[in-house]
Scaffold this motif. Structure first.
Motif, PDB file in Angstrom:
ATOM      1  N   ASN A 198       0.830  -1.214   0.000  1.00 30.21           N
ATOM      2  CA  ASN A 198       0.000   0.000   0.000  1.00 30.21           C
ATOM      3  C   ASN A 198       0.861   1.259   0.000  1.00 30.21           C
ATOM      4  OD1 ASN A 198      -2.660  -1.073  -0.064  1.00 30.21           O
ATOM      5  ND2 ASN A 198      -2.498  -1.612   2.102  1.00 30.21           N
ATOM      6  N   TYR A 202       1.084   3.901  -3.100  1.00 36.16           N
ATOM      7  CA  TYR A 202       0.821   5.328  -2.869  1.00 36.16           C
ATOM      8  C   TYR A 202       1.965   6.185  -3.415  1.00 36.16           C
ATOM      9  CZ  TYR A 202      -0.742   9.527  -0.359  1.00 36.16           C
ATOM     10  OH  TYR A 202      -1.183  10.792  -0.050  1.00 36.16           O
ATOM     11  N   PHE A 232      -6.958   2.075  -6.725  1.00 36.60           N
ATOM     12  CA  PHE A 232      -6.300   2.733  -5.592  1.00 36.60           C
ATOM     13  C   PHE A 232      -6.337   4.244  -5.777  1.00 36.60           C
ATOM     14  CE2 PHE A 232      -2.805   4.302  -3.055  1.00 36.60           C
ATOM     15  CZ  PHE A 232      -2.748   3.449  -1.962  1.00 36.60           C
ATOM     16  N   LYS A 236      -7.733   7.301  -3.359  1.00 35.25           N
ATOM     17  CA  LYS A 236      -6.728   8.112  -2.669  1.00 35.25           C
ATOM     18  C   LYS A 236      -6.372   9.419  -3.370  1.00 35.25           C
ATOM     19  CE  LYS A 236      -5.826   5.075   0.641  1.00 35.25           C
ATOM     20  NZ  LYS A 236      -6.027   5.377   2.086  1.00 35.25           N
TER      21      LYS A 236
END
Length: 610
Positions: A198, A202, A232, A236
């Motif tokens: 993760n 990011y 994702f 985000k």
């Protein structure tokens, strides 16, 4: 073969491809002779070849058996436990590569020697020169490739046990690669090498957004990973934009390497760039989002063959059909194999040219349409040695199963890939990847075959017994419309809670009463299926989160009879009909979904231990 001889780049790399493929037969014979010269004193080869250290190619073909993993596993395990590499190879084994295939629920371990990294690097160095012939100017921008490592273990004797990609990204070949304008990545190495997927995702997406106006190509190793990145980003993007706006990394990123690398990228606030991205990501539709965020992108690079072909429609949606999908190379944990010399072809037409210097290749002829011959389908039955075909002797249009012999100690090893010959480049054949042998379900790195699915269903259906419910029939499919994708199992259940003989009427009729099975029972069936599936599936579910919870869709009584009728109406034989354990037909899927009574998902992650 000296690793230095494999260091080719640019035009020289293309010349080397021509040289190798022009003399494919000579190169193959030379490779096999070299393997036998190096490894002839090994315990494994001495067991089959009469003269110790024999270099006789004809004796090798006559005496050494064609094998699956079960035949070599004990040797590999002995080396993993600390015995000498000379059991199978003349060179020290430096690591074990964890294949996505499984044995008894664990990954297969493939032996690897130091020189193997030279061969992999050779193949990687071919990719950009090949593509640059069709897409010029790739040195004028950056590549946003999302690469990830997986946690690794040590064998009992201390050898690293890891995936082949993790091995490469952690190697000196990747870390100390020569600066090359054709391979200027947006992702810092520290983000790629972060074990937390993760945090890695990011930071790599953040780097891609910071460099959005410089990105000329983007992708991931597998199409599924790229779609996971888009999902994702959907969740985000507000956080990522805030980081860009204020010039500071979100506090949730705690990995020191990521923090250090990203602080350099976020050296100053950029509210203008943040507004651009917010405007794009805030649109009601994400159709074409890839082209909007990275407007200079020329293509998407990812594996889109085999089970990954199911993701092509989603990639086309997110790119609005404007970016070609490039599938560059053919590789496995056992051996890197070949390249796609026509990278801009349609995903359905991808064919790989096997490079004869990568290993020694042989092929098991298969039936029409790639079907396995009965004696070949059973892994316990030995394939006749004289049935194998050499690389240059395969025939156009025919189907084969690939067999490899490597410097690291695999001899006439069945990888399990089914291939079709689509053409030749000089003397080297070009193959279309058809499927993995016996695999019926796959979302990411998982490969579930019919036998594994049957074992899982058999265990799960026992949970119905206390309710006098019977599983009549089942089938499955890999649902990739949502991200992450997940397995769907269709169940037809017969409720027979109480069977009461009508003795008063003195006949054989039974009165059947039914009760509703509690939803929790079917949910437990879902998790029971998952718990019985292999290590790779459970890791993807519980650790990597690249597969979503398994779903059971309960269908109306009579659904599978209707399914059989449909296939018979389409020309199938009632005498030969077998319920397909994995649905490929859109018509069949539509029929099944029209009969769904209720849907149930696994309530938790399956057990998994690193």
């Amino acid at each position: 073969m000296d690793g230095k001889k494999l260091e080719y780049k640019g035009v020289e790399a293309l010349k080397e491809v021509e040289k190798l493929t022009m003399k494919a037969d000579e190169v193959q014979e030379s490779i096999l002779k070299e393997i036998l010269a190096r490894n002839g004193q090994t315990e494994y080869l001495n067991k089959y070849m009469a003269a110790s250290g024999s270099k006789d190619v004809s004796e090798f073909k006559r005496c050494v058996p064609v094998i699956t993993y079960n035949r070599i596993q004990s040797y590999i395990q002995r080396i993993a436990n600390g015995e000498d590499s000379s059991l199978i190879t003349g060179h020290p084994i430096t690591e074990m590569l964890c294949s996505s295939g499984t044995s008894a629920g664990e990954p297969k371990m493939m032996p690897s020697i130091a020189e193997d990294l030279d061969r992999r690097t050779f193949l990687y160095n071919l990719i950009t020169p090949i593509i640059n012939q069709y897409v010029p100017g790739l040195n004028e921008g950056k590549a946003m490739f999302l690469y990830f490592v997986k946690a690794e273990k040590l064998t009992p004797c201390g050898l690293p046990a890891r995936t082949v990609l993790t091995s490469y990204y952690k190697s000196k070949h990747f870390k100390y690669r020569t600066p090359d304008p054709y391979n200027d990545f947006t992702s810092p190495d520290q983000a790629i090498l972060c074990n937390d997927s993760n945090q890695s995702m990011y930071c790599q997406l953040l780097a891609g957004l910071v460099h959005r106006h410089h990105v000329l190509r983007l992708g991931a190793v597998f199409a599924s990973a790229l779609l996971r990145a888009i999902s994702f980003l959907e969740r985000k993007w507000t956080h990522l934009c805030n980081d860009i706006r204020i010039g500071q990394l979100d506090p949730m990123i705690t990995d020191p390497g990521c923090q250090s690398a990203m602080s350099v990228l976020l050296s100053s606030p950029d509210p203008g760039l943040a507004r651009e991205i917010e405007e794009i990501c805030g649109r009601p539709s994400w159709k074409g989002i890839v082209c909007h965020i990275w407007p200079r992108a020329k293509y998407i690079e990812a594996v889109v063959t085999g089970s990954m072909a199911q993701y092509v429609p989603s990639l086309e949606y997110f790119s609005d059909g404007k970016l070609p999908m490039v599938c560059t190379m053919y590789a496995s944990s056992e051996c890197y194999l070949g390249v796609n010399l026509r990278p801009l072809c349609n995903p359905d037409d991808v064919a790989f040219t096997l490079l004869p210097n990568m290993g020694y290749f042989e092929f098991i002829p298969l039936g029409e349409n790639g079907t396995m011959l009965k004696e070949i389908d059973d892994e316990e039955v030995e394939v006749a040695k004289d049935k194998l075909v050499d690389l240059v002797d395969v025939r156009l249009g025919c189907y084969y199963e690939l067999v490899v012999t490597t410097f690291a100690g695999l001899y006439r090893y069945r990888i399990g890939d089914v291939l079709q010959v689509t053409g030749f480049h000089n003397r080297a054949p070009q193959f279309r990847f058809i499927c993995r042998r016996n695999v019926i379900l796959s979302i990411d790195n998982d490969k579930t075959n019919e036998e594994d699915l049957h074992k899982s269903i058999t265990k799960a259906k026992k949970l119905l017994q206390p309710y006098n419910a019977l599983l009549v029939e089942y089938t499955s499919y890999a649902d990739t419309l949502s991200v992450p994708g997940h397995y769907v199992i269709f169940w037809e259940i017969k409720h027979c809670t109480s069977l009461i003989d009508d003795h008063n009427n003195n006949n054989n009729n039974n009165v059947v009463t039914t009760t509703t099975i509690d939803a929790k029972v079917i949910q437990e069936c879902c998790i029971a299926v998952e718990e019985e599936l292999d290590y790779i599936y459970r890791r993807c579910r519980a650790n990597d989160k690249s597969i979503g919870p398994l779903e059971i869709r309960v269908v109306k009584p009579g659904t599978f009879e209707a399914l059989m009728d449909m296939f018979i109406d389409q020309g199938g034989s009632i005498n030969q009909y077998k319920t397909p354990r994995c649905i490929k037909s859109n018509d069949a899927l539509k029929l099944l979904n029209s009969q769904v009574i209720d849907c149930f998902f696994s309530p938790r992650d399956p057990a998994w231990h690193a």
